[in-house]
Design a protein around this motif. Structure first.
Motif, PDB file in Angstrom:
ATOM      1  N   LEU A  16       0.819  -1.205   0.000  1.00  0.00           N
ATOM      2  CA  LEU A  16       0.000   0.000   0.000  1.00  0.00           C
ATOM      3  C   LEU A  16       0.857   1.261   0.000  1.00  0.00           C
ATOM      4  O   LEU A  16       1.860   1.348   0.704  1.00  0.00           O
ATOM      5  N   VAL A  17       0.448   2.244  -0.813  1.00  0.00           N
ATOM      6  CA  VAL A  17       1.066   3.567  -0.802  1.00  0.00           C
ATOM      7  C   VAL A  17      -0.019   4.596  -0.493  1.00  0.00           C
ATOM      8  O   VAL A  17      -0.991   4.722  -1.244  1.00  0.00           O
ATOM      9  N   MET A  18       0.143   5.316   0.602  1.00  0.00           N
ATOM     10  CA  MET A  18      -0.769   6.402   0.958  1.00  0.00           C
ATOM     11  C   MET A  18      -0.158   7.696   0.408  1.00  0.00           C
ATOM     12  O   MET A  18       0.820   8.215   0.933  1.00  0.00           O
ATOM     13  N   ASP A  19      -0.726   8.191  -0.671  1.00  0.00           N
ATOM     14  CA  ASP A  19      -0.159   9.319  -1.410  1.00  0.00           C
ATOM     15  C   ASP A  19      -0.934  10.590  -1.061  1.00  0.00           C
ATOM     16  O   ASP A  19      -1.902  10.951  -1.731  1.00  0.00           O
ATOM     17  N   ASP A  20      -0.498  11.277  -0.016  1.00  0.00           N
ATOM     18  CA  ASP A  20      -1.206  12.465   0.450  1.00  0.00           C
ATOM     19  C   ASP A  20      -1.159  13.602  -0.569  1.00  0.00           C
ATOM     20  O   ASP A  20      -2.155  14.301  -0.773  1.00  0.00           O
ATOM     21  N   PHE A  21      -0.009  13.784  -1.214  1.00  0.00           N
ATOM     22  CA  PHE A  21       0.129  14.901  -2.145  1.00  0.00           C
ATOM     23  C   PHE A  21      -0.886  14.802  -3.282  1.00  0.00           C
ATOM     24  O   PHE A  21      -1.498  15.796  -3.673  1.00  0.00           O
ATOM     25  N   ASN A  22      -1.064  13.604  -3.842  1.00  0.00           N
ATOM     26  CA  ASN A  22      -1.991  13.398  -4.956  1.00  0.00           C
ATOM     27  C   ASN A  22      -3.373  12.949  -4.517  1.00  0.00           C
ATOM     28  O   ASN A  22      -4.219  12.619  -5.360  1.00  0.00           O
ATOM     29  N   LYS A  23      -3.598  12.910  -3.207  1.00  0.00           N
ATOM     30  CA  LYS A  23      -4.903  12.578  -2.620  1.00  0.00           C
ATOM     31  C   LYS A  23      -5.450  11.255  -3.156  1.00  0.00           C
ATOM     32  O   LYS A  23      -6.595  11.148  -3.581  1.00  0.00           O
ATOM     33  N   ARG A  24      -4.583  10.235  -3.117  1.00  0.00           N
ATOM     34  CA  ARG A  24      -4.976   8.937  -3.637  1.00  0.00           C
ATOM     35  C   ARG A  24      -4.317   7.831  -2.813  1.00  0.00           C
ATOM     36  O   ARG A  24      -3.311   8.056  -2.140  1.00  0.00           O
ATOM     37  N   VAL A  25      -4.893   6.645  -2.910  1.00  0.00           N
ATOM     38  CA  VAL A  25      -4.323   5.451  -2.306  1.00  0.00           C
ATOM     39  C   VAL A  25      -3.994   4.494  -3.437  1.00  0.00           C
ATOM     40  O   VAL A  25      -4.841   4.242  -4.303  1.00  0.00           O
ATOM     41  N   ARG A  26      -2.765   3.979  -3.456  1.00  0.00           N
ATOM     42  CA  ARG A  26      -2.356   3.069  -4.519  1.00  0.00           C
ATOM     43  C   ARG A  26      -1.971   1.716  -3.932  1.00  0.00           C
ATOM     44  O   ARG A  26      -1.179   1.634  -3.000  1.00  0.00           O
ATOM     45  N   ILE A  27      -2.556   0.644  -4.492  1.00  0.00           N
ATOM     46  CA  ILE A  27      -2.264  -0.712  -4.050  1.00  0.00           C
ATOM     47  C   ILE A  27      -1.486  -1.386  -5.169  1.00  0.00           C
ATOM     48  O   ILE A  27      -2.003  -1.594  -6.273  1.00  0.00           O
ATOM     49  N   GLU A  28      -0.225  -1.727  -4.893  1.00  0.00           N
ATOM     50  CA  GLU A  28       0.630  -2.290  -5.929  1.00  0.00           C
ATOM     51  C   GLU A  28       0.391  -3.785  -6.124  1.00  0.00           C
ATOM     52  O   GLU A  28       0.651  -4.313  -7.203  1.00  0.00           O
ATOM     53  N   SER A  29      -0.075  -4.469  -5.096  1.00  0.00           N
ATOM     54  CA  SER A  29      -0.443  -5.879  -5.224  1.00  0.00           C
ATOM     55  C   SER A  29      -1.199  -6.281  -3.965  1.00  0.00           C
ATOM     56  O   SER A  29      -1.080  -5.630  -2.922  1.00  0.00           O
ATOM     57  N   PHE A  30      -1.993  -7.333  -4.086  1.00  0.00           N
ATOM     58  CA  PHE A  30      -2.717  -7.828  -2.913  1.00  0.00           C
ATOM     59  C   PHE A  30      -3.048  -9.298  -3.099  1.00  0.00           C
ATOM     60  O   PHE A  30      -3.045  -9.828  -4.214  1.00  0.00           O
ATOM     61  N   ARG A  31      -3.337  -9.955  -1.999  1.00  0.00           N
ATOM     62  CA  ARG A  31      -3.793 -11.352  -1.985  1.00  0.00           C
ATOM     63  C   ARG A  31      -4.890 -11.488  -0.938  1.00  0.00           C
ATOM     64  O   ARG A  31      -4.919 -10.741   0.029  1.00  0.00           O
ATOM     65  N   GLY A  32      -5.781 -12.437  -1.153  1.00  0.00           N
ATOM     66  CA  GLY A  32      -6.777 -12.724  -0.135  1.00  0.00           C
ATOM     67  C   GLY A  32      -8.176 -12.281  -0.491  1.00  0.00           C
ATOM     68  O   GLY A  32      -8.536 -12.141  -1.666  1.00  0.00           O
ATOM     69  N   ASN A  33      -8.982 -12.024   0.530  1.00  0.00           N
ATOM     70  CA  ASN A  33     -10.402 -11.725   0.383  1.00  0.00           C
ATOM     71  C   ASN A  33     -10.606 -10.316  -0.164  1.00  0.00           C
ATOM     72  O   ASN A  33     -10.247  -9.324   0.480  1.00  0.00           O
ATOM     73  N   VAL A  34     -11.214 -10.217  -1.336  1.00  0.00           N
ATOM     74  CA  VAL A  34     -11.350  -8.927  -2.010  1.00  0.00           C
ATOM     75  C   VAL A  34     -12.350  -8.019  -1.290  1.00  0.00           C
ATOM     76  O   VAL A  34     -12.124  -6.810  -1.160  1.00  0.00           O
ATOM     77  N   ILE A  35     -13.450  -8.575  -0.805  1.00  0.00           N
ATOM     78  CA  ILE A  35     -14.452  -7.756  -0.110  1.00  0.00           C
ATOM     79  C   ILE A  35     -13.861  -7.136   1.145  1.00  0.00           C
ATOM     80  O   ILE A  35     -14.035  -5.938   1.416  1.00  0.00           O
ATOM     81  N   ASP A  36     -13.141  -7.925   1.932  1.00  0.00           N
ATOM     82  CA  ASP A  36     -12.503  -7.389   3.139  1.00  0.00           C
ATOM     83  C   ASP A  36     -11.468  -6.337   2.783  1.00  0.00           C
ATOM     84  O   ASP A  36     -11.340  -5.314   3.469  1.00  0.00           O
ATOM     85  N   LEU A  37     -10.733  -6.568   1.705  1.00  0.00           N
ATOM     86  CA  LEU A  37      -9.733  -5.599   1.249  1.00  0.00           C
ATOM     87  C   LEU A  37     -10.388  -4.271   0.899  1.00  0.00           C
ATOM     88  O   LEU A  37      -9.944  -3.202   1.346  1.00  0.00           O
ATOM     89  N   VAL A  38     -11.448  -4.309   0.102  1.00  0.00           N
ATOM     90  CA  VAL A  38     -12.106  -3.088  -0.349  1.00  0.00           C
ATOM     91  C   VAL A  38     -12.721  -2.339   0.835  1.00  0.00           C
ATOM     92  O   VAL A  38     -12.632  -1.107   0.914  1.00  0.00           O
ATOM     93  N   ASN A  39     -13.320  -3.043   1.768  1.00  0.00           N
ATOM     94  CA  ASN A  39     -13.877  -2.391   2.966  1.00  0.00           C
ATOM     95  C   ASN A  39     -12.773  -1.679   3.750  1.00  0.00           C
ATOM     96  O   ASN A  39     -12.961  -0.557   4.253  1.00  0.00           O
ATOM     97  N   PHE A  40     -11.632  -2.322   3.853  1.00  0.00           N
ATOM     98  CA  PHE A  40     -10.483  -1.716   4.527  1.00  0.00           C
ATOM     99  C   PHE A  40     -10.041  -0.440   3.814  1.00  0.00           C
ATOM    100  O   PHE A  40      -9.764   0.592   4.457  1.00  0.00           O
TER     101      PHE A  40
END
Length: 280
Positions: A16-40
């Motif tokens: 995870l990259v929390m990009d305050d300057f560009n007001k965005r969150v970037r996820i470079e890769s993930f594994r596991g439950n997608v619904i739980d991920l998106v809620n997070f």
């Protein structure tokens, strides 16, 4: 480029990259439950200033994100160690979702891909020299980026930041004119998935008629291949004919457009995705 933070939860893990300057969150890769991920991710965004989520998903993941309201904005060939990557986005307000220059950018893209691909001139004009940058070039590089970009998504105008990038493994090639750096580009390496982003492309206005950037990009490609990196991609300002033309002329394929992706040049801008299989 900010380095990701690894987060592990009981049902998923992500980079995870929390990009305050560009007001965005970037996820470079993930594994596991997608619904739980998106809620997070929604919880993270709602508790802060973030207006956009960007998830780099695999071929087995992107449709699950689509069902949860994400949009497919880009596709990257051979992104995850040879398998496809999908850039999925989610917006939290109409302003961030709406592009005010889409038709102009479409016209630029069509003009680029209509052009005949010309052979790259082997030799640079006299007085120009190419070389790989070192940490000793950090100050000169920061000065270059300050001159070219009034606004940039990362603090490339700070010598300390540029030096840190080079020390951490980013590759920079530069063009010199009478001993001064007038053009530069870099490759940001992902050593887990073996892809590289060609970025930080900058040339002083008075030196832009000589095709310097194409020569720099070719040098970066050659170095990537020697290291076993075969997926190269870039995000080019959708309103820049020159940069989009440079990637098209070098054999990159258009892979989509990211709406209001980052603050660059003067304001939030759309970025075109370009990708190339360097093994071909």
């Amino acid at each position: 480029m900010s380095k990701p933070t690894t987060i592990k939860k009981p049902s998923f893990s992500l980079e995870l990259v929390m990009d305050d300057f560009n007001k965005r969150v970037r996820i470079e890769s993930f594994r596991g439950n997608v619904i739980d991920l998106v809620n997070f991710l929604h919880e993270k965004a709602s508790a802060n200033i973030y207006e956009k989520l960007i998830v780099q998903a695999r071929s087995t993941q992107w449709e699950e994100l689509l069902k949860l309201g994400f949009e497919l904005e880009g596709k990257l060939r051979r992104f995850f160690n040879g398998s496809e990557g999908y850039i999925m986005t989610y917006y939290y307000n109409d302003k961030r979702r709406t592009s005010s220059h889409w038709s102009v950018e479409q016209e630029i893209l069509q003009n680029v891909i209509k052009k005949h691909i010309k052979p790259i001139k082997r030799d640079l004009p006299l007085q120009y020299q190419l070389r790989k940058a070192t940490v000793d070039d950090a100050k000169a590089l920061a000065t270059l980026y300050q001159a070219v970009f009034p606004i940039y998504p990362t603090p490339m105008n700070e010598a300390k930041y540029v030096r840190k990038m080079i020390e951490s493994g980013s590759i920079f090639w530069v063009t010199e004119y009478e001993g001064d750096i007038v053009s530069s580009a870099s490759a940001d390496l992902n050593k887990i998935f073996h892809h590289a982003e060609l970025t930080d492309c900058a040339t002083l206005p008075e030196h832009r008629s000589h095709g310097l950037m194409k020569h720099l990009l070719v040098k970066l490609e050659e170095e990537l291949v020697s290291m076993g990196f075969y997926c190269a991609f870039s995000l080019a300002r959708a309103r820049s004919f020159g940069m989009n033309d440079a990637f098209y002329q070098l054999g990159y394929s258009y892979g989509g457009r990211l709406t209001n992706n980052c603050y660059i040049f003067e304001d939030l801008e759309d970025m075109n995705v370009w990708v190339k299989d360097l093994s071909q």
